[in-house]
Scaffold this motif. Structure first.
Motif, PDB file in Angstrom:
ATOM      1  N   THR A 207       0.843  -1.202   0.000  1.00 35.95           N
ATOM      2  CA  THR A 207       0.000   0.000   0.000  1.00 35.95           C
ATOM      3  C   THR A 207       0.875   1.249   0.000  1.00 35.95           C
ATOM      4  N   GLU A 208       1.919   1.241   0.834  1.00 34.77           N
ATOM      5  CA  GLU A 208       2.845   2.385   0.891  1.00 34.77           C
ATOM      6  C   GLU A 208       3.636   2.519  -0.402  1.00 34.77           C
ATOM      7  N   ARG A 209       4.054   1.397  -0.975  1.00 35.80           N
ATOM      8  CA  ARG A 209       4.825   1.460  -2.234  1.00 35.80           C
ATOM      9  C   ARG A 209       3.995   2.106  -3.333  1.00 35.80           C
ATOM     10  N   LYS A 210       2.746   1.742  -3.420  1.00 35.98           N
ATOM     11  CA  LYS A 210       1.884   2.324  -4.463  1.00 35.98           C
ATOM     12  C   LYS A 210       1.675   3.821  -4.239  1.00 35.98           C
ATOM     13  N   LYS A 211       1.575   4.241  -2.985  1.00 37.03           N
ATOM     14  CA  LYS A 211       1.452   5.670  -2.690  1.00 37.03           C
ATOM     15  C   LYS A 211       2.684   6.437  -3.161  1.00 37.03           C
ATOM     16  N   LYS A 212       3.836   5.774  -3.102  1.00 36.07           N
ATOM     17  CA  LYS A 212       5.099   6.412  -3.507  1.00 36.07           C
ATOM     18  C   LYS A 212       5.370   6.274  -5.003  1.00 36.07           C
ATOM     19  N   GLY A 213       4.456   5.629  -5.728  1.00 40.56           N
ATOM     20  CA  GLY A 213       4.659   5.432  -7.163  1.00 40.56           C
ATOM     21  C   GLY A 213       5.568   4.269  -7.503  1.00 40.56           C
ATOM     22  N   LEU A 214       5.797   3.377  -6.534  1.00 39.37           N
ATOM     23  CA  LEU A 214       6.639   2.197  -6.759  1.00 39.37           C
ATOM     24  C   LEU A 214       5.773   0.991  -7.094  1.00 39.37           C
ATOM     25  N   HIS A 215       6.351   0.058  -7.818  1.00 37.09           N
ATOM     26  CA  HIS A 215       5.641  -1.186  -8.110  1.00 37.09           C
ATOM     27  C   HIS A 215       5.450  -1.996  -6.831  1.00 37.09           C
ATOM     28  N   PRO A 216       4.268  -2.520  -6.587  1.00 43.06           N
ATOM     29  CA  PRO A 216       4.074  -3.400  -5.438  1.00 43.06           C
ATOM     30  C   PRO A 216       4.726  -4.759  -5.670  1.00 43.06           C
ATOM     31  N   ALA A 217       5.258  -5.334  -4.616  1.00 40.07           N
ATOM     32  CA  ALA A 217       5.802  -6.700  -4.674  1.00 40.07           C
ATOM     33  C   ALA A 217       4.676  -7.626  -4.234  1.00 40.07           C
ATOM     34  N   ASN A 218       3.856  -8.056  -5.184  1.00 40.87           N
ATOM     35  CA  ASN A 218       2.551  -8.613  -4.823  1.00 40.87           C
ATOM     36  C   ASN A 218       2.327 -10.074  -5.199  1.00 40.87           C
ATOM     37  N   CYS A 219       3.376 -10.772  -5.637  1.00 44.16           N
ATOM     38  CA  CYS A 219       3.165 -12.174  -6.011  1.00 44.16           C
ATOM     39  C   CYS A 219       4.487 -12.938  -5.996  1.00 44.16           C
ATOM     40  N   CYS A 220       4.482 -14.131  -5.444  1.00 44.76           N
ATOM     41  CA  CYS A 220       5.645 -15.029  -5.561  1.00 44.76           C
ATOM     42  C   CYS A 220       5.621 -15.677  -6.945  1.00 44.76           C
ATOM     43  N   TRP A 221       6.798 -15.731  -7.550  1.00 40.25           N
ATOM     44  CA  TRP A 221       6.913 -16.381  -8.865  1.00 40.25           C
ATOM     45  C   TRP A 221       8.015 -17.429  -8.762  1.00 40.25           C
ATOM     46  N   PHE A 222       7.657 -18.685  -9.035  1.00 36.16           N
ATOM     47  CA  PHE A 222       8.586 -19.795  -8.894  1.00 36.16           C
ATOM     48  C   PHE A 222       9.250 -20.136 -10.230  1.00 36.16           C
ATOM     49  N   TRP A 223      10.566 -20.363 -10.185  1.00 43.21           N
ATOM     50  CA  TRP A 223      11.296 -20.775 -11.390  1.00 43.21           C
ATOM     51  C   TRP A 223      12.671 -21.308 -10.984  1.00 43.21           C
ATOM     52  N   GLY A 224      13.395 -21.864 -11.963  1.00 42.17           N
ATOM     53  CA  GLY A 224      14.781 -22.273 -11.744  1.00 42.17           C
ATOM     54  C   GLY A 224      14.960 -23.488 -10.857  1.00 42.17           C
ATOM     55  N   ALA A 225      14.061 -24.462 -10.930  1.00 43.18           N
ATOM     56  CA  ALA A 225      14.131 -25.636 -10.051  1.00 43.18           C
ATOM     57  C   ALA A 225      15.360 -26.491 -10.354  1.00 43.18           C
ATOM     58  N   GLY A 226      15.917 -27.088  -9.290  1.00 43.58           N
ATOM     59  CA  GLY A 226      17.059 -27.965  -9.500  1.00 43.58           C
ATOM     60  C   GLY A 226      17.446 -28.716  -8.238  1.00 43.58           C
ATOM     61  N   THR A 227      18.385 -29.631  -8.405  1.00 41.00           N
ATOM     62  CA  THR A 227      18.846 -30.491  -7.319  1.00 41.00           C
ATOM     63  C   THR A 227      20.135 -29.951  -6.701  1.00 41.00           C
ATOM     64  N   LYS A 228      20.516 -30.510  -5.590  1.00 42.56           N
ATOM     65  CA  LYS A 228      21.715 -30.078  -4.868  1.00 42.56           C
ATOM     66  C   LYS A 228      22.944 -30.141  -5.784  1.00 42.56           C
ATOM     67  N   PRO A 229      23.679 -29.024  -5.924  1.00 41.65           N
ATOM     68  CA  PRO A 229      24.815 -29.001  -6.859  1.00 41.65           C
ATOM     69  C   PRO A 229      26.054 -29.684  -6.293  1.00 41.65           C
ATOM     70  N   MET A 230      26.902 -30.156  -7.204  1.00 38.89           N
ATOM     71  CA  MET A 230      28.163 -30.787  -6.823  1.00 38.89           C
ATOM     72  C   MET A 230      29.278 -30.207  -7.696  1.00 38.89           C
ATOM     73  N   LEU A 231      29.878 -29.111  -7.232  1.00 41.46           N
ATOM     74  CA  LEU A 231      30.968 -28.482  -7.969  1.00 41.46           C
ATOM     75  C   LEU A 231      32.307 -28.952  -7.412  1.00 41.46           C
ATOM     76  N   SER A 232      33.275 -29.091  -8.298  1.00 42.15           N
ATOM     77  CA  SER A 232      34.628 -29.414  -7.838  1.00 42.15           C
ATOM     78  C   SER A 232      35.311 -28.145  -7.328  1.00 42.15           C
ATOM     79  N   SER A 233      36.350 -28.312  -6.521  1.00 46.43           N
ATOM     80  CA  SER A 233      37.062 -27.182  -5.923  1.00 46.43           C
ATOM     81  C   SER A 233      37.733 -26.335  -6.999  1.00 46.43           C
ATOM     82  N   PHE A 234      37.486 -25.036  -6.972  1.00 43.17           N
ATOM     83  CA  PHE A 234      38.121 -24.118  -7.923  1.00 43.17           C
ATOM     84  C   PHE A 234      39.634 -24.131  -7.748  1.00 43.17           C
ATOM     85  N   GLU A 235      40.085 -24.121  -6.507  1.00 41.68           N
ATOM     86  CA  GLU A 235      41.528 -24.080  -6.264  1.00 41.68           C
ATOM     87  C   GLU A 235      42.204 -25.365  -6.712  1.00 41.68           C
TER      88      GLU A 235
END
Length: 404
Positions: A207-235
């Motif tokens: 409500t306050e964001r809209k009064k200030k002319g800002l976009h409201p953060a009004n919905c969760c959007w789900f994406w990018g699903a995946g499993t536990k990553p297994m990266l090797s050591s960079f060093e």
């Protein structure tokens, strides 16, 4: 004190683009005032690199893995799991991590499915405000199977216990479109998104964001699903002790998975007005004082401005990267007497015309402080392509950086 060879990657996320008519047929990178990169290009190798393997979607996840030397065909297990590592989510092997953006959708007097997605970042909402909104969602929707975790700004995480990797649409790919056809096919996830809108649409913060002319953060959007990553050591893989400097949980998560250090920079927020000077100082501290061989400086702003469809703001982001990171970084390393190799590049294009990522090759600039080169080119997409140098497999470019 003798300082051994240092290595730096300065990555302008989504910095590459297409020629734009309003810019006289130039790309934002061509058009921007970039005195530091212009000076470097005269003494550097430039070329092109293909960071997105054929058949994979163009994302900052796959592209940054490539730039860091990890073949996404081998190491990529989804975007959100990498972010989960960054924020300390205790993932089990049977968990599925899902990115939870808190976005702006229209508040028209129509069914939820007929609303339009307006802004994938809700005007780059602060982490503090978004955490309050996510808490309201958690209170109503969280249970033993679905758990929410706070990330940074609009970027958060949902863990689905004993879940499955389902196909989900990135919100920045469908801006201005009706959301119904892009909602999850999974009935529970779909209903959770709908319920999140009902919870958030009249929240006092919005409500306050809209009064200030800002976009409201009004919905969760789900994406990018995946499993536990297994990266090797960079060093272990490179022989270099590396430090990640980024505001974005994705990059921090890659670093955590790869055993790299992660710098904490106050005021680094992934937006146009991030703390550029703080990131530069963190890189210099890592390289010159703390014994690190390699620093990866990630700037998210060009990508965000591309998603916003603003050529003007994307140009400004590139100019900030040039004058507030690359220029001061080079000056300080030269004054310290350091020998160093600096690679400058985007991870992928984010053209303002399409407002999302594409898979086109991107230009790189490779500067070696110990070599005297005399070139006439500038660093941009056109001249990178004209150089005739191209790395078709992005994950091999870092070997070229470390070879001297």
């Amino acid at each position: 004190m003798v300082i051994s060879m240092k290595y730096i990657i300065v990555l302008g996320d989504g910095m590459a683009d297409e020629p734009i008519e309003s810019l006289g047929g130039k790309t934002p990178l061509e058009y921007a005032g970039t005195p530091a990169m212009d000076a470097l290009s005269r003494k550097s190798e430039i070329g092109m690199v293909h960071t997105i393997p054929d058949g994979m979607k163009p994302g900052s996840d796959t592209a940054n893995l490539s730039v860091l030397g990890y073949d996404p065909k081998i190491y990529y297990s989804g975007r959100s799991p990498l972010e989960a590592l960054s924020i300390g989510v205790p993932m089990k092997d049977t968990d599925i991590a899902i990115r939870c953006n808190i976005v702006t959708i229209s508040e028209d007097a129509v069914p939820f499915e007929e609303q339009t997605i307006i802004d994938h970042s809700a005007d780059e909402i602060s982490t503090e405000d978004c955490a309050v909104l996510l808490q309201a969602v958690k209170k109503e929707l969280e249970n033993e199977t679905y758990r929410f975790y706070v990330g940074t700004s609009y970027r958060h995480c949902l863990i689905w216990e004993n879940g499955e990797v389902v196909e989900l649409t990135p919100p920045h790919d469908v801006l201005t479109q009706t959301i119904g056809q892009y909602l999850p096919r999974d009935a529970v996830l779909r209903e959770m998104m709908k319920r999140s809108y009902e919870i958030l649409v009249n929240h006092p913060i919005n409500t306050e964001r809209k009064k200030k002319g800002l976009h409201p953060a009004n919905c969760c959007w789900f994406w990018g699903a995946g499993t536990k990553p297994m990266l090797s050591s960079f060093e272990e893989k490179t022989g270099k002790k590396g430090m990640m400097i980024s505001a974005v949980d994705l990059l921090k998560g890659i670093a955590v998975g790869a055993g790299m250090g992660v710098a904490k920079v106050e005021g680094a927020n992934g937006g146009l007005n991030t703390n550029y000077e703080g990131k530069t100082e963190a890189a210099l501290r890592a390289l010159l004082k703390d014994g690190y061989d390699f620093a990866y400086i990630h700037l998210e702003a060009p990508d965000e401005m591309g998603h916003q469809g603003s050529a003007e703001r994307k140009i400004q982001a590139i100019e900030y990267l040039d004058t507030r990171v690359i220029g001061p970084l080079k000056k300080a390393l030269d004054e310290a007497g350091a020998a160093y190799r600096m690679l400058v590049l985007p991870d992928h294009p984010t053209p303002v015309r399409v407002r999302t990522h594409t898979s086109d090759s991107v230009p790189y600039l490779l500067y070696d402080s110990t070599k005297e080169l005399d070139r006439t080119w500038n660093y941009n997409e056109k001249e990178g392509a004209a150089s005739g140098i191209c790395f078709p497999k992005g994950h091999t470019l870092i070997d070229h950086l470390f070879l001297h």
